[in-house]
Design an enzyme around this catalytic site. Structure first.
Site, PDB file in Angstrom:
ATOM      1  N   HIS A 228       0.881  -1.266  -0.160  1.00 24.18           N
ATOM      2  CA  HIS A 228      -0.037   0.004  -0.243  1.00 24.18           C
ATOM      3  C   HIS A 228       0.824   1.257  -0.032  1.00 24.18           C
ATOM      4  O   HIS A 228       1.790   1.187   0.997  1.00 24.18           O
ATOM      5  CB  HIS A 228      -0.923   0.136   1.160  1.00 24.18           C
ATOM      6  CG  HIS A 228      -2.040   0.968   0.997  1.00 24.18           C
ATOM      7  ND1 HIS A 228      -2.115   2.134   1.516  1.00 24.18           N
ATOM      8  CD2 HIS A 228      -3.317   0.740   0.220  1.00 24.18           C
ATOM      9  CE1 HIS A 228      -3.247   2.832   0.926  1.00 24.18           C
ATOM     10  NE2 HIS A 228      -4.110   2.057   0.373  1.00 24.18           N
ATOM     11  N   PRO A 229       0.468   2.185  -0.916  1.00 23.50           N
ATOM     12  CA  PRO A 229       1.445   3.347  -1.218  1.00 23.50           C
ATOM     13  C   PRO A 229       1.203   4.540  -0.075  1.00 23.50           C
ATOM     14  O   PRO A 229       1.996   5.512  -0.191  1.00 23.50           O
ATOM     15  CB  PRO A 229       1.011   3.890  -2.522  1.00 23.50           C
ATOM     16  CG  PRO A 229      -0.352   3.530  -2.670  1.00 23.50           C
ATOM     17  CD  PRO A 229      -0.778   2.280  -1.904  1.00 23.50           C
ATOM     18  N   CYS A 230       0.548   4.229   0.885  1.00 26.28           N
ATOM     19  CA  CYS A 230       0.260   5.417   1.890  1.00 26.28           C
ATOM     20  C   CYS A 230       1.436   6.180   2.472  1.00 26.28           C
ATOM     21  O   CYS A 230       1.674   6.985   2.766  1.00 26.28           O
ATOM     22  CB  CYS A 230      -0.802   5.078   2.880  1.00 26.28           C
ATOM     23  SG  CYS A 230      -0.276   3.683   3.811  1.00 26.28           S
ATOM     24  N   LYS A 231       2.619   5.213   2.661  1.00 29.03           N
ATOM     25  CA  LYS A 231       3.759   5.781   3.074  1.00 29.03           C
ATOM     26  C   LYS A 231       4.706   5.943   2.129  1.00 29.03           C
ATOM     27  O   LYS A 231       5.930   6.327   2.659  1.00 29.03           O
ATOM     28  CB  LYS A 231       4.203   4.885   4.310  1.00 29.03           C
ATOM     29  CG  LYS A 231       3.373   4.617   5.603  1.00 29.03           C
ATOM     30  CD  LYS A 231       3.364   5.626   6.555  1.00 29.03           C
ATOM     31  CE  LYS A 231       2.576   5.318   7.862  1.00 29.03           C
ATOM     32  NZ  LYS A 231       2.792   6.146   8.811  1.00 29.03           N
TER      33      LYS A 231
END
Lengths: 277, 319
Positions: A228-231
C-alpha cells in the site's frame, strides 16, 4: 476508484521535497529503469483500463517470472535497511526483537483471504491418462527430480522440497498518492497461479501485517497483492534526502525508481528482481 | 566437431496462464463463443531463461486474446520476448475435456508445423516451432478452470538426437564473441532462433543456412532457450533439429542454447554442444508434447479462482 477519479493530476515536480512524482516523472523514472535493467519493460495493458494521463504504450512497468526461492520468514537478514526509517514513518518499521514472524502469526493475518485465487495442486486423481510414447527424451520437471532425490535421501517432507515460486512484479502510477505502487502476482513451484494471501509469506512479517493489501490490479482487474502506497512518499522523501546528504547534490528523477525498488526490496526480501544501476 | 555420443534429453516447456487470462477466457466463453467449441486463436510470450533457478515459462495473460496485429503487439513483448501462437479450445463440459481428441489435435498441429518446416515458413518465423494448444473447461459455478496445454514436438522412433557433452561457456574467446553477437541479435529484434558464424562474430537468419553452407561456412544454430539447466537444452531444439534435418538435409550441427542474466545474454548462462541426428522420416512421424500436471503425470491441471471472480461472492463481500 472514486478517490482516484476526483484527485487532480499532480503537475509540479516535488520528488525531492515531498517524495512524490508527476505522471511525466513516473515515465522518466521508468524509462531510466528499463534502460538500465532490461528485465523491466513498459506495458500497454488493456485499452479499456488505460490511464489518459500516461502515454498509451507506457501504462505500467513489469518484470516477469522473478524467482523467489525462500519464504520471507526463512530469511533473517533483511532488517538492516529499515533502521533509518524512524519517527513519522514508524509504521513501516517495528523490526527488532519481534521482527521475525513464525508460521502461526502468518496464519493469523486477518481478512485478506476474503478474495481467494487458489491453485489446486490436487488434480482429478481418479482420471488416468495414457502416457505418450516419447522414447524417453523428456526430462522430468524440476519438482519431480527434486522429489526423487529427496526420496533417495530418505526425506519425506514433500511440501518443502521445491519452494521456488515465481512472481510477476508490476509498478503502476498511483494517482491519489502520486507515487509508484508495486503489485505482486505469484505462481507456485508448478507455475500454478498462487493465491494472493499466500504472497504474504514472501513479504517481511511487519509489512505483511500492516501495509500489504489485496486489491484488483488497476490494469488487469485481477486481485493482486499490493504494497500500500500510503507511506511511500514520506519514505521516498527521506531516502532522497539521505542520498542528497551523502552525495552533496540533489538526485535526479532518473534514480527515483532504483531508490524506490531498493526500498521495496526490504518489504519483499526474497523476490529477486533487478534494480541495480 | 566433438563426437556425438549421448542421446540428448530436453526439458519440456511449462505453461503459466495468469488470473487475467482466465478471467478473459471466461468472458469470451460466456459472451462470445458460448456453446461453440471451435478453437480460438490465442498468443503467449516466451523468452530466454533469465536466471539459474527457474526456467522461463510460456506466459499467457489477458492480452492473449487480442488480435495479434493490434496495438498490444509491442507492449505484450518488448525486448527479448517473442510471441507464439496457439489455439484454445473451450470445452463445454468436464467430460468433453476428458474425452477431447488429443491425438487428433496433436497430429493436426504436427502436420501444420511440418508443412511450415518444408515450405520455409518456419525458417522465416521460427516461433512457429513453438506453437501450442490448450483445451480448457471453465466451471463458472465454482470459477475453477481445468486446462491442459500441448507443446507439439515432431518426433519419430528412428529420429534419435545424439549429442556431445553439454558444456558451459565463458566470456572469453569465441564463446564471449558468440554471447555478444547473440545479445546484439536479440536487441535488434531478431527472431527466436538464428545462426552464428564460426568465428562467433556474425549472426544471421535461418533462411541463410543453405547459401552460407554452400559457400563453405559452418554456421552454428542459436536459439532463445527457456530452459535454465546447465546440463540440458529446452524443448524447442527438438523441432529445430527436425528443421535442420528435413529442410536443410543436415546431419550434425553445433548448437548454442542462449540464456540471459539480468535481461541480457550472458555467456556463463549459455550451454553449447554438437548434436547429430539421422534423416527425419516424415512417414513415421509422431507428434508428442502434452504437458504433465503438477504431479508429473499425464493429465490436466486445475486452478481455482473461487471468490475472486465469482460475481455472487464478490457481491456478498461488498458491504
Amino acid at each position: 476508484t472514486t478517490m482516484e477519479a476526483v484527485t487532480p493530476i499532480r503537475s509540479s515536480s516535488a520528488f525531492a521535497s515531498e517524495g512524490v512524482l508527476t505522471p511525466e516523472e513516473f515515465v522518466a523514472a521508468g524509462d531510466a529503469l528499463t534502460r538500465a535493467c532490461p528485465t523491466w519493460t513498459w506495458t500497454t495493458g488493456q485499452g479499456a483500463r488505460a490511464r489518459t494521463y500516461l502515454p498509451r504504450e507506457k501504462q505500467y512497468l513489469t518484470t516477469r517470472r522473478v524467482p523467489c526461492a525462500r519464504r520471507a520468514r526463512d530469511v533473517e537478514a533483511y532488517a538492516g535497511a529499515e533502521e533509518a526509517l524512524t519517527g513519522e514513518d514508524e509504521g513501516w518499521i517495528a523490526t527488532g526483537a519481534g521482527g521475525r514472524s513464525d508460521g502461526a502469526t502468518m496464519e493469523a493475518i486477518p481478512d485478506l483471504g476474503a478474495m481467494t485465487l487458489e491453485a489446486d495442486a490436487e488434480d482429478d486423481a481418479e482420471d488416468e491418462y495414457e502416457d505418450e510414447d516419447d522414447d524417453a527424451v523428456v526430462l522430468p520437471t524440476a519438482t519431480a527430480i527434486a522429489k526423487e532425490a529427496a526420496g533417495a535421501n530418505g526425506e519425506r517432507d514433500d511440501e518443502n522440497i521445491v519452494k521456488t515460486r515465481t512472481y510477476d512484479v508490476s509498478i503502476t502510477y498511483d494517482k491519489y498518492y502520486q507515487t509508484p505502487r508495486v503489485w505482486l502476482n505469484g505462481y507456485d513451484e508448478n507455475r500454478l497461479v498462487l493465491k494472493p494471501s499466500k504472497t504474504l509469506e514472501d513479504i517481511s512479517a511487519d509489512h505483511a501485517q500492516k501495509t500489504v493489501t489485496i486489491d484488483p490490479h488497476p490494469h488487469t482487474g485481477v486481485p493482486s497483492a499490493s504494497i500500500h502506497p500510503c507511506k511511500h512518499a514520506s519514505v521516498m522523501k527521506k531516502l532522497v534526502n539521505s542520498a542528497r546528504a551523502q552525495s552533496g547534490e540533489a538526485p535526479s528523477v532518473d534514480s527515483y525508481m532504483f531508490v524506490f525498488l531498493k526500498f521495496i526490496a526490504s518489504v519483499v526480501p526474497t523476490i529477486e528482481y533487478d534494480y541495480t544501476l | 566437431m566433438a563426437d556425438a555420443t549421448t542421446p540428448l534429453m530436453f526439458e519440456p516447456p511449462c505453461s503459466a496462464p495468469d488470473g487475467g487470462f482466465w478471467r478473459e477466457a471466461a468472458r469470451v466463453k460466456l459472451h462470445e463463443a458460448k456453446l461453440d467449441e471451435t478453437p480460438i486463436d490465442v498468443r503467449a510470450r516466451v523468452c530466454c531463461a533469465q536466471n539459474a533457478e527457474v526456467s522461463s515459462a510460456v506466459s499467457l495473460d489477458a492480452l492473449a486474446f487480442d488480435d495479434a496485429t493490434s496495438e498490444g503487439e509491442e507492449a505484450a513483448g518488448g525486448r527479448g520476448t517473442w510471441t507464439t501462437r496457439g489455439r484454445l479450445t473451450c470445452a463445454n463440459t468436464r467430460e468433453a475435456l476428458a474425452t477431447f481428441d488429443r491425438d487428433g489435435a496433436m497430429r493436426a498441429m504436427g502436420r501444420e508445423m511440418l508443412e511450415s518446416v518444408m515450405n520455409g515458413d518456419a525458417e522465416r518465423e521460427p516461433e512457429r516451432l513453438r506453437a501450442f494448444a490448450v483445451v480448457a473447461y471453465a466451471c463458472l459455478k465454482s470459477w475453477s478452470f481445468t486446462y491442459w496445454f500441448a507443446f507439439p514436438a515432431l518426433a519419430s522412433a528412428e529420429f534419435k538426437i545424439m549429442s556431445s557433452a553439454v558444456t558451459g561457456m565463458t566470456n572469453e574467446g569465441v564463446d564471449g564473441d558468440i554471447a555478444a553477437t547473440c545479445e546484439r541479435w536479440i536487441a535488434s529484434g531478431g527472431a527466436s532462433a538464428w545462426l552464428v558464424s564460426e568465428d562467433g562474430r556474425e549472426a544471421y537468419a535461418l533462411t541463410e543456412y543453405e547459401a552460407r553452407t554452400r559457400a563453405g561456412a559452418k554456421p552454428r544454430l542459436a536459439f532463445a532457450d527457456a530452459c535454465c539447466a546447465m546440463t540440458h537444452p529446452g524443448w524447442t531444439l527438438r523441432n529445430l533439429a527436425v528443421l535442420a534435418s528435413a529442410r536443410w538435409g543436415a546431419s550434425a550441427l553445433d548448437v548454442v542454447c542462449v540464456r540471459a542474466r539480468k535481461g541480457r545474454v550472458a555467456a556463463e548462462a549459455c550451454v553449447k554442444f554438437t548434436m547429430s541426428f539421422p534423416k527425419f522420416d516424415v512417414e513415421t512421424m509422431k507428434v508428442v508434447g502434452w504437458e504433465r500436471n503438477a504431479r508429473g503425470k499425464m493429465g490436466p491441471r486445475t486452478v481455482d479462482l473461487g471468490a475472486s471472480m465469482d460475481p455472487n461472492q464478490l457481491a456478498s463481500q461488498a458491504v
